[in-house]
Design a protein around this motif. Structure first.
Motif, PDB file in Angstrom:
ATOM      1  N   TYR A 156      36.946  35.235  40.429  1.00 15.40           N
ATOM      2  CA  TYR A 156      35.981  36.148  39.811  1.00 15.40           C
ATOM      3  C   TYR A 156      35.237  36.962  40.867  1.00 15.40           C
ATOM      4  CZ  TYR A 156      31.668  37.907  37.902  1.00 15.40           C
ATOM      5  OH  TYR A 156      30.635  38.733  37.597  1.00 15.40           O
ATOM      6  N   SER A 157      34.709  36.292  41.873  1.00 18.33           N
ATOM      7  CA  SER A 157      33.855  36.964  42.856  1.00 18.33           C
ATOM      8  C   SER A 157      34.587  38.072  43.598  1.00 18.33           C
ATOM      9  CB  SER A 157      33.316  35.939  43.863  1.00 18.33           C
ATOM     10  OG  SER A 157      32.496  34.993  43.221  1.00 18.33           O
ATOM     11  N   GLU A 158      35.805  37.795  44.028  1.00 18.39           N
ATOM     12  CA  GLU A 158      36.522  38.785  44.825  1.00 18.39           C
ATOM     13  C   GLU A 158      37.011  39.962  43.993  1.00 18.39           C
ATOM     14  OE1 GLU A 158      36.423  38.975  47.932  1.00 18.39           O
ATOM     15  OE2 GLU A 158      35.497  37.005  48.248  1.00 18.39           O
ATOM     16  N   TRP A 159      37.543  39.702  42.808  1.00 19.02           N
ATOM     17  CA  TRP A 159      37.993  40.825  41.978  1.00 19.02           C
ATOM     18  C   TRP A 159      36.797  41.645  41.481  1.00 19.02           C
ATOM     19  CZ3 TRP A 159      42.583  42.651  42.339  1.00 19.02           C
ATOM     20  CH2 TRP A 159      43.685  41.818  42.568  1.00 19.02           C
ATOM     21  N   ASN A 160      35.689  40.983  41.187  1.00 19.51           N
ATOM     22  CA  ASN A 160      34.498  41.713  40.748  1.00 19.51           C
ATOM     23  C   ASN A 160      33.962  42.590  41.874  1.00 19.51           C
ATOM     24  OD1 ASN A 160      32.412  42.075  38.588  1.00 19.51           O
ATOM     25  ND2 ASN A 160      31.079  41.288  40.203  1.00 19.51           N
ATOM     26  N   ARG A 161      34.000  42.061  43.099  1.00 17.08           N
ATOM     27  CA  ARG A 161      33.541  42.856  44.245  1.00 17.08           C
ATOM     28  C   ARG A 161      34.435  44.082  44.447  1.00 17.08           C
ATOM     29  NH1 ARG A 161      33.799  42.338  50.238  1.00 17.08           N
ATOM     30  NH2 ARG A 161      35.075  40.454  50.104  1.00 17.08           N
ATOM     31  N   THR A 162      35.727  43.890  44.320  1.00 15.45           N
ATOM     32  CA  THR A 162      36.643  45.029  44.454  1.00 15.45           C
ATOM     33  C   THR A 162      36.404  46.049  43.342  1.00 15.45           C
ATOM     34  OG1 THR A 162      38.314  43.649  45.535  1.00 15.45           O
ATOM     35  CG2 THR A 162      39.075  45.690  44.535  1.00 15.45           C
ATOM     36  N   CYS A 198      44.998  45.345  45.962  1.00 14.44           N
ATOM     37  CA  CYS A 198      45.291  44.047  45.342  1.00 14.44           C
ATOM     38  C   CYS A 198      45.605  42.990  46.390  1.00 14.44           C
ATOM     39  CB  CYS A 198      46.459  44.188  44.374  1.00 14.44           C
ATOM     40  SG  CYS A 198      46.101  45.170  42.898  1.00 14.44           S
ATOM     41  N   LEU A 199      46.422  43.335  47.365  1.00 10.01           N
ATOM     42  CA  LEU A 199      46.770  42.376  48.414  1.00 10.01           C
ATOM     43  C   LEU A 199      45.539  41.958  49.208  1.00 10.01           C
ATOM     44  CD1 LEU A 199      50.109  43.967  49.687  1.00 10.01           C
ATOM     45  CD2 LEU A 199      49.872  41.808  48.450  1.00 10.01           C
ATOM     46  N   ALA A 200      44.702  42.934  49.556  1.00 11.22           N
ATOM     47  CA  ALA A 200      43.501  42.615  50.331  1.00 11.22           C
ATOM     48  C   ALA A 200      42.551  41.724  49.537  1.00 11.22           C
ATOM     49  CB  ALA A 200      42.803  43.905  50.748  1.00 11.22           C
ATOM     50  N   THR A 201      42.390  42.024  48.260  1.00 10.69           N
ATOM     51  CA  THR A 201      41.509  41.200  47.422  1.00 10.69           C
ATOM     52  C   THR A 201      42.048  39.786  47.315  1.00 10.69           C
ATOM     53  OG1 THR A 201      40.881  43.154  46.129  1.00 10.69           O
ATOM     54  CG2 THR A 201      40.440  41.002  45.151  1.00 10.69           C
ATOM     55  N   ALA A 202      43.331  39.669  47.004  1.00  9.97           N
ATOM     56  CA  ALA A 202      43.934  38.351  46.818  1.00  9.97           C
ATOM     57  C   ALA A 202      43.860  37.513  48.083  1.00  9.97           C
ATOM     58  CB  ALA A 202      45.388  38.503  46.375  1.00  9.97           C
ATOM     59  N   SER A 203      43.948  38.156  49.236  1.00  8.73           N
ATOM     60  CA  SER A 203      43.928  37.414  50.501  1.00  8.73           C
ATOM     61  C   SER A 203      42.584  36.741  50.745  1.00  8.73           C
ATOM     62  CB  SER A 203      44.256  38.351  51.669  1.00  8.73           C
ATOM     63  OG  SER A 203      43.191  39.263  51.906  1.00  8.73           O
ATOM     64  N   ARG A 204      41.541  37.177  50.051  1.00 10.04           N
ATOM     65  CA  ARG A 204      40.207  36.594  50.233  1.00 10.04           C
ATOM     66  C   ARG A 204      39.896  35.509  49.200  1.00 10.04           C
ATOM     67  NH1 ARG A 204      39.015  42.250  51.296  1.00 10.04           N
ATOM     68  NH2 ARG A 204      38.433  42.578  49.118  1.00 10.04           N
ATOM     69  N   ILE A 205      40.806  35.277  48.260  1.00 11.66           N
ATOM     70  CA  ILE A 205      40.557  34.328  47.168  1.00 11.66           C
ATOM     71  C   ILE A 205      41.007  32.926  47.568  1.00 11.66           C
ATOM     72  CG2 ILE A 205      41.205  33.723  44.799  1.00 11.66           C
ATOM     73  CD1 ILE A 205      41.420  36.731  44.235  1.00 11.66           C
ATOM     74  N   GLU A 206      40.176  31.955  47.293  1.00 12.12           N
ATOM     75  CA  GLU A 206      40.535  30.560  47.534  1.00 12.12           C
ATOM     76  C   GLU A 206      41.519  30.107  46.459  1.00 12.12           C
ATOM     77  OE1 GLU A 206      38.470  26.123  47.483  1.00 12.12           O
ATOM     78  OE2 GLU A 206      37.205  27.920  47.655  1.00 12.12           O
TER      79      GLU A 206
END
Length: 461
Positions: free
Chosen positions: A97-103, A81-89
């Motif tokens: 959407y893009s980052e959580w969907n990729r994860t 979760c932390l890694a995904t959130a760190s990539r979100i604008e």
């Protein structure tokens, strides 16, 4: 008075207040001195509802807390979760959407690979996490109801969740509950396959949830000896995305067929049925219980009494509408779909993610073509003159920093109008339990609420 020019004069201030009450979070609110909750009376002042672990954007921070909170049940992982959130604008719905969907895709694939190699448990755990991430990815897509990613991403999340269930050891059934000329989707989780009649816990979600998110609640119930039924009604999950049935205020017409289905099963003790409503379910479940004496215990988590009353009070206190205006006046005006209201609110939506999400999701789940018509429909959700009909023992919950119910006005309104056996449970934020629905603090939440329910249902021990 009748709606008219007075509204135009104060429309700017009205929108300002709507902006505040529909935003993602609020400043800390004072905890009620009468608190039979889980913390001591000398608890320090609560913190804000949305800790900025990654995001300073309030709505993103709260939804991130909601997602990372699933780690309690093994249905998310903190590092992922932390890694995904760190990539979100920050504040960007498409980036979310893009980052959580990729994860989600990553761990869906990891589950497939584990399963192909014969590692059942690893596959199951990866699927549960991926299902959570798909659900999170889809969350902010509702501004365009025709966006094909809504059904696509929701569908991948449900499929992945069901793949996890198929690998789990808890017995379950995917059920279809008769409802008018269609059916409502549900999951029936069992303590065992013996068919023994047991106490049943019915759990339902609210304004923005899907029933797969209720799986941790169901597993806590099964641990305690309950069979558990979750379902989705109009405005929720599959029913709004596929069947296109919007929310309805008279939720007793939803609960009745759900209970009818439950009592038709030989593994349900029809004298021991509890109902637990989460988020807006804190209105929906009490509304159903008021008209169905088969409900033996009720949990409103958190309690909601009258949406229109709360809206009008906030507007009046801010000077946005005349002091002598009634709910009927406000409702009648909103039903005219006033252009000035919609234009001003859309401007506010462009400036704040919480305001944007609240109204986009509201229009989606109510099948409303404008913000004004969404608010008009939502104002019809009231327990005024109805809460007194509830006969079963009732637990009303509240979070001291719940941004959707500052000062617990809605929860206390419901509690004050109950005439049945009742308890008010307020959670402080000393150990992070003050949030809406106690997201991020499920250990405290489940312990206190299930202990009350076990006592009310005679399930202790």
């Amino acid at each position: 008075m009748k709606p008219g020019n007075a509204f135009t004069i104060t429309i700017t201030l009205l929108i300002t207040i709507l902006f505040v009450i529909s935003a993602g979070c609020t400043a800390p609110v004072q905890q009620s001195p009468a608190s039979p909750a889980v913390t001591a009376a000398d608890t320090p002042a609560p913190a804000a509802d949305c800790p900025s672990l990654i995001f300073t954007d309030q709505e993103f921070a709260f939804q991130f807390l909601r997602t990372i909170g699933a780690s309690y049940a093994g249905e998310a992982d903190i590092g992922e979760c932390l890694a995904t959130a760190s990539r979100i604008e920050e504040g960007n719905f498409e980036s979310w959407y893009s980052e959580w969907n990729r994860t989600a895709d990553t761990f869906r694939t990891a589950g497939d690979e584990s399963l192909a190699a014969g590692h059942r448990v690893s596959a199951m755990e990866a699927y549960y996490r991926a299902a959570t991430y798909y659900r999170t990815a889809e969350f902010f897509l509702h501004g365009n109801p025709a966006d094909p990613r809504i059904v696509e991403t929701w569908g991948k999340g449900r499929e992945t969740f069901r793949d996890a269930l198929a690998l789990d050891v808890v017995p379950y059934e995917i059920v279809d509950i008769p409802y008018g000329n269609t059916t409502l989707p549900g999951y029936f989780y069992m303590v065992d396959n013996s068919g023994t009649p047991r106490s049943l816990l019915i759990v339902q979600t609210g304004f923005d949830g899907c029933q797969e998110e209720l799986h941790p609640y169901a597993m806590e119930g099964v641990k305690r000896g309950y069979n558990v039924l979750t379902f989705e009604g109009p405005g929720q999950g599959e029913v709004i995305r596929v069947q296109h049935l919007p929310f309805r205020p008279d939720w007793e017409n939803v609960i009745e067929p759900v209970v009818d289905y439950a009592v038709s099963r030989p593994d349900v003790d029809e004298d021991r049925i509890a109902l637990w409503g989460i988020s807006l379910g804190g209105y929906l479940a009490p509304r159903g219980a008021a008209y169905d004496p088969r409900i033996a215990a009720l949990v409103a988590d958190p309690g909601t009494y009258d949406v229109g009353q709360n809206l009008l009070r906030n507007l009046q206190e801010g000077g946005g509408v005349p002091a002598n205006m009634t709910e009927e006046d406000l409702h009648e005006w909103l039903l005219t779909d006033p252009v000035e209201f919609n234009d001003a609110l859309r401007e506010a939506m462009a400036e704040n993610t919480g305001t944007r999400w609240m109204n986009e999701n509201g229009m989606f789940v109510f099948n409303a073509s404008s913000p004004a018509l969404f608010w008009a429909k939502w104002m019809e959700f009231s327990l005024d003159g109805i809460a007194e009909k509830i006969q079963c023992p009732t637990l009303v919950c509240d979070g001291a920093t719940d941004h959707l119910d500052p000062d617990g006005m809605q929860a206390k309104g419901l509690y004050d109008h109950l005439t049945c056996e009742r308890e008010f449970m307020e959670f402080s934020d000393e150990y992070g339990a003050g949030s809406h629905c106690q997201f991020g603090a499920f250990g405290q939440s489940f312990a206190e609420k299930f202990d009350w329910l076990d006592d009310a249902m005679g399930m202790k021990g």
